[in-house]
Design a protein around this motif. Structure first.
Motif, PDB file in Angstrom:
ATOM      1  N   HIS A  14     -12.008  67.834  46.155  1.00 29.10           N
ATOM      2  CA  HIS A  14     -11.524  69.120  46.801  1.00 29.10           C
ATOM      3  C   HIS A  14     -10.375  69.945  45.934  1.00 29.10           C
ATOM      4  O   HIS A  14     -10.605  70.709  45.335  1.00 29.10           O
ATOM      5  CB  HIS A  14     -11.592  69.555  48.072  1.00 29.10           C
ATOM      6  CG  HIS A  14     -12.846  69.372  48.970  1.00 29.10           C
ATOM      7  ND1 HIS A  14     -13.628  70.531  48.704  1.00 29.10           N
ATOM      8  CD2 HIS A  14     -13.328  68.288  49.686  1.00 29.10           C
ATOM      9  CE1 HIS A  14     -14.748  69.807  49.341  1.00 29.10           C
ATOM     10  NE2 HIS A  14     -14.575  68.980  49.992  1.00 29.10           N
ATOM     11  N   ALA A  15      -9.227  69.022  45.799  1.00 33.36           N
ATOM     12  CA  ALA A  15      -8.228  69.494  45.055  1.00 33.36           C
ATOM     13  C   ALA A  15      -8.435  69.757  43.597  1.00 33.36           C
ATOM     14  O   ALA A  15      -8.048  70.751  42.696  1.00 33.36           O
ATOM     15  CB  ALA A  15      -6.851  68.879  45.419  1.00 33.36           C
ATOM     16  N   VAL A  20      -6.071  70.062  40.173  1.00 37.41           N
ATOM     17  CA  VAL A  20      -5.407  68.698  40.680  1.00 37.41           C
ATOM     18  C   VAL A  20      -6.002  67.804  40.160  1.00 37.41           C
ATOM     19  O   VAL A  20      -7.594  67.666  40.124  1.00 37.41           O
ATOM     20  CB  VAL A  20      -5.185  68.735  42.159  1.00 37.41           C
ATOM     21  CG1 VAL A  20      -4.361  67.671  42.489  1.00 37.41           C
ATOM     22  CG2 VAL A  20      -4.408  70.086  42.713  1.00 37.41           C
ATOM     23  N   PRO A  21      -5.499  66.711  39.662  1.00 28.37           N
ATOM     24  CA  PRO A  21      -6.083  65.565  38.947  1.00 28.37           C
ATOM     25  C   PRO A  21      -6.544  64.620  40.313  1.00 28.37           C
ATOM     26  O   PRO A  21      -6.276  64.780  41.434  1.00 28.37           O
ATOM     27  CB  PRO A  21      -5.117  64.802  38.430  1.00 28.37           C
ATOM     28  CG  PRO A  21      -3.864  65.532  38.280  1.00 28.37           C
ATOM     29  CD  PRO A  21      -4.037  66.716  39.165  1.00 28.37           C
ATOM     30  N   GLY A 198       0.355  69.285  48.471  1.00 31.94           N
ATOM     31  CA  GLY A 198       0.623  67.897  48.966  1.00 31.94           C
ATOM     32  C   GLY A 198      -0.573  66.983  48.516  1.00 31.94           C
ATOM     33  O   GLY A 198       0.072  65.697  48.094  1.00 31.94           O
ATOM     34  N   ILE A 199      -1.770  67.224  47.863  1.00 33.94           N
ATOM     35  CA  ILE A 199      -2.373  66.213  47.387  1.00 33.94           C
ATOM     36  C   ILE A 199      -2.167  65.942  45.835  1.00 33.94           C
ATOM     37  O   ILE A 199      -1.982  64.784  45.463  1.00 33.94           O
ATOM     38  CB  ILE A 199      -3.944  66.951  47.342  1.00 33.94           C
ATOM     39  CG1 ILE A 199      -4.486  66.980  48.739  1.00 33.94           C
ATOM     40  CG2 ILE A 199      -4.910  65.898  46.594  1.00 33.94           C
ATOM     41  CD1 ILE A 199      -5.701  67.737  48.962  1.00 33.94           C
ATOM     42  N   ARG A 200      -1.461  66.998  45.356  1.00 33.35           N
ATOM     43  CA  ARG A 200      -1.040  66.707  43.836  1.00 33.35           C
ATOM     44  C   ARG A 200       0.200  65.766  43.951  1.00 33.35           C
ATOM     45  O   ARG A 200       0.074  64.781  43.164  1.00 33.35           O
ATOM     46  CB  ARG A 200      -0.569  68.012  43.162  1.00 33.35           C
ATOM     47  CG  ARG A 200      -0.129  67.799  41.827  1.00 33.35           C
ATOM     48  CD  ARG A 200       0.521  69.020  41.092  1.00 33.35           C
ATOM     49  NE  ARG A 200      -0.531  70.099  40.842  1.00 33.35           N
ATOM     50  CZ  ARG A 200      -1.488  70.322  39.762  1.00 33.35           C
ATOM     51  NH1 ARG A 200      -1.235  69.344  38.824  1.00 33.35           N
ATOM     52  NH2 ARG A 200      -2.310  70.998  39.873  1.00 33.35           N
ATOM     53  N   ALA A 201       1.084  65.972  44.708  1.00 37.77           N
ATOM     54  CA  ALA A 201       2.084  64.986  44.939  1.00 37.77           C
ATOM     55  C   ALA A 201       1.632  63.439  45.184  1.00 37.77           C
ATOM     56  O   ALA A 201       1.974  62.539  44.693  1.00 37.77           O
ATOM     57  CB  ALA A 201       3.202  65.514  45.814  1.00 37.77           C
ATOM     58  N   LEU A 202       0.600  63.556  46.176  1.00 33.96           N
ATOM     59  CA  LEU A 202       0.168  61.993  46.429  1.00 33.96           C
ATOM     60  C   LEU A 202      -0.702  61.484  45.339  1.00 33.96           C
ATOM     61  O   LEU A 202      -0.778  60.275  45.341  1.00 33.96           O
ATOM     62  CB  LEU A 202      -0.355  61.915  47.835  1.00 33.96           C
ATOM     63  CG  LEU A 202      -1.618  62.664  48.389  1.00 33.96           C
ATOM     64  CD1 LEU A 202      -2.751  62.031  48.199  1.00 33.96           C
ATOM     65  CD2 LEU A 202      -1.282  62.866  50.112  1.00 33.96           C
ATOM     66  N   HIS A 226      -6.411  61.651  53.442  1.00 35.37           N
ATOM     67  CA  HIS A 226      -7.288  61.923  54.578  1.00 35.37           C
ATOM     68  C   HIS A 226      -7.054  63.107  55.382  1.00 35.37           C
ATOM     69  O   HIS A 226      -7.661  63.999  55.814  1.00 35.37           O
ATOM     70  CB  HIS A 226      -7.788  60.808  55.382  1.00 35.37           C
ATOM     71  CG  HIS A 226      -8.924  61.174  56.199  1.00 35.37           C
ATOM     72  ND1 HIS A 226     -10.055  61.433  55.721  1.00 35.37           N
ATOM     73  CD2 HIS A 226      -8.907  61.322  57.663  1.00 35.37           C
ATOM     74  CE1 HIS A 226     -10.874  61.796  56.810  1.00 35.37           C
ATOM     75  NE2 HIS A 226     -10.274  61.674  57.994  1.00 35.37           N
ATOM     76  N   MET A 227      -5.547  62.916  55.894  1.00 32.81           N
ATOM     77  CA  MET A 227      -5.004  64.107  56.897  1.00 32.81           C
ATOM     78  C   MET A 227      -5.203  65.360  56.282  1.00 32.81           C
ATOM     79  O   MET A 227      -5.589  66.184  57.137  1.00 32.81           O
ATOM     80  CB  MET A 227      -3.647  63.567  57.310  1.00 32.81           C
ATOM     81  CG  MET A 227      -3.412  63.323  58.594  1.00 32.81           C
ATOM     82  SD  MET A 227      -1.675  62.472  58.856  1.00 32.81           S
ATOM     83  CE  MET A 227      -0.724  63.841  57.983  1.00 32.81           C
ATOM     84  N   ILE A 228      -4.766  65.503  55.104  1.00 31.20           N
ATOM     85  CA  ILE A 228      -4.535  66.769  54.300  1.00 31.20           C
ATOM     86  C   ILE A 228      -6.112  67.100  54.356  1.00 31.20           C
ATOM     87  O   ILE A 228      -6.502  68.581  54.422  1.00 31.20           O
ATOM     88  CB  ILE A 228      -4.284  66.873  53.133  1.00 31.20           C
ATOM     89  CG1 ILE A 228      -2.502  66.344  53.162  1.00 31.20           C
ATOM     90  CG2 ILE A 228      -4.259  68.118  52.386  1.00 31.20           C
ATOM     91  CD1 ILE A 228      -1.861  66.264  51.634  1.00 31.20           C
ATOM     92  N   LEU A 229      -7.133  66.443  54.096  1.00 31.96           N
ATOM     93  CA  LEU A 229      -8.496  66.794  53.857  1.00 31.96           C
ATOM     94  C   LEU A 229      -8.927  67.337  55.212  1.00 31.96           C
ATOM     95  O   LEU A 229      -9.808  68.282  55.494  1.00 31.96           O
ATOM     96  CB  LEU A 229      -9.346  65.478  53.302  1.00 31.96           C
ATOM     97  CG  LEU A 229      -9.314  65.411  51.910  1.00 31.96           C
ATOM     98  CD1 LEU A 229     -10.006  63.905  51.512  1.00 31.96           C
ATOM     99  CD2 LEU A 229      -9.866  66.457  50.937  1.00 31.96           C
ATOM    100  N   SER A 230      -8.689  66.645  56.308  1.00 27.15           N
ATOM    101  CA  SER A 230      -9.048  66.977  57.820  1.00 27.15           C
ATOM    102  C   SER A 230      -8.459  68.310  58.025  1.00 27.15           C
ATOM    103  O   SER A 230      -9.326  69.228  58.422  1.00 27.15           O
ATOM    104  CB  SER A 230      -8.409  66.370  58.764  1.00 27.15           C
ATOM    105  OG  SER A 230      -8.973  65.017  58.613  1.00 27.15           O
ATOM    106  N   GLY A 231      -7.156  68.800  57.502  1.00 26.42           N
ATOM    107  CA  GLY A 231      -6.851  70.124  57.649  1.00 26.42           C
ATOM    108  C   GLY A 231      -7.560  71.241  56.975  1.00 26.42           C
ATOM    109  O   GLY A 231      -7.243  72.161  57.162  1.00 26.42           O
ATOM    110  N   LEU A 232      -8.249  70.708  55.926  1.00 32.48           N
ATOM    111  CA  LEU A 232      -9.245  71.692  55.398  1.00 32.48           C
ATOM    112  C   LEU A 232     -10.495  72.019  55.703  1.00 32.48           C
ATOM    113  O   LEU A 232     -11.222  72.344  55.444  1.00 32.48           O
ATOM    114  CB  LEU A 232      -9.334  71.284  53.712  1.00 32.48           C
ATOM    115  CG  LEU A 232      -7.819  71.521  53.057  1.00 32.48           C
ATOM    116  CD1 LEU A 232      -8.321  70.682  51.471  1.00 32.48           C
ATOM    117  CD2 LEU A 232      -7.442  72.660  52.789  1.00 32.48           C
TER     118      LEU A 232
END
Ligand code: PMV
Length: 299
Positions: A14-15, A20-21, A198-202, A226-232
């Motif tokens: 998604h990112a 985002v890479p 957040g995803i870019r940093a991780l 996964h937590m960030i994806l759930s937030g989406l």
């Protein structure tokens, strides 16, 4: 016989659509293809058969692939070791395996510059314009860093990765999941922009952990992704259950992989995937193990 890999996205789905890479790994389950000279092009995959001119998607995809290679008609016999449409790169694995088989049959080396455009022509029939990460993983195997701007680059994991993969429910079309994130982004840009940052940093941290062979921190980063994806809002109850079961059975981390809305979940384990697979089987989930070896790419 020609082969190609399936794939799982370990970080950044998604990112990656927003620049985002992402990090993807080729898995050993994939597709096999053989090409035989024929008067009319045709293809058989398990119970599915198609012939050039019959107007089916499969026939159109084969015609597009042969045209991209400038090849004469061939009869293709293909085996698929992956569930189709579950976010595991089945269609790209088919396209790459078929392009390799055809090039072998015409006596030409199956070079990346010939195979990937042919696989893109094949995938275009099923998915519109695909990002290319699946075909790159299908071709190379191993572990890849991918961005829309720069394409695919090999990563060298510092340790073997042992994965467990489950199908956590009927897959949703990638296109509709991508659209749902785009809608959220237009309604709540600040929420999605924070998630992307957040995803870019991780993903950056995950590359370092992967190259250092630090599986524990990779697992933690998968949980965070996964937590960030759930937030989406791209997770489902089935996906949450599969991730929880994997963590309870000792996985180092677990997340949805691919578009979400159903489809596949990937868990990283220390070594033996069996406890996670057993927990999933007890919940009647279809699942299998996959390994990514350091330096295990094909080319
Ligand atoms: O459907 P899959 O597993 O190939 O994954 C789609 C990944 C997305 O980032 C959601 C979409 C994309 O085009 O990269």
């Amino acid at each position: 016989m020609a082969r190609a890999h399936g794939k799982v996205i370990l970080f950044g789905e998604h990112a990656v659509v927003y620049g985002v890479p992402a990090i993807a790994v080729g898995i050993s389950a994939g597709a096999n293809a053989r090409a035989f000279s024929a008067a009319v092009a045709s293809i058989s995959i398990g119970d599915f058969r198609a012939r050039a001119g019959d107007g089916s998607e499969l026939a159109l995809a084969l015609e597009a692939l042969l045209a991209a290679l400038g090849a004469p008609p061939y009869a293709l016999e293909v085996e698929l070791e992956l569930p189709a449409g579950a976010g595991l790169g089945a269609s790209a694995a088919l396209g790459v395996a078929i392009a390799r088989a055809v090039l072998e049959a015409v006596g030409e080396p199956p070079a990346e510059a010939r195979v990937l455009p042919a696989a893109a022509a094949w995938e275009g029939v099923f998915h519109g314009s695909a990002s290319g990460i699946d075909a790159a993983a299908a071709f190379h195997g191993g572990c890849l860093w991918y961005s829309r701007a720069d394409g695919a680059r090999r990563l060298e994991p510092g340790a073997e990765l042992s994965l467990a993969i489950a199908l956590a429910g009927p897959p949703a079309p990638t296109r509709s999941m991508v659209e749902s994130v785009a809608r959220l982004k237009s309604r709540r840009p600040e929420v999605v922009d924070k998630a992307l940052a957040g995803i870019r940093a991780l993903v950056d941290n995950a590359r370092l952990s992967l190259e250092a062979g630090d599986r524990r921190s990779l697992g933690q980063l998968m949980d965070l992704n996964h937590m960030i994806l759930s937030g989406l809002f791209v997770s489902t109850e089935g996906i949450e259950t599969a991730c929880r079961l994997a963590r309870e059975a000792g996985a180092l981390g677990a997340k949805l992989t691919g578009a979400g809305g159903g489809g596949a979940v990937v868990a990283l384990v220390e070594d033996d995937a069996e406890p996670v697979l057993a927990a999933w089987r007890a919940a009647e989930l279809r699942c299998f193990a996959a390994r990514v070896m350091p330096g295990a790419g094909d080319s």
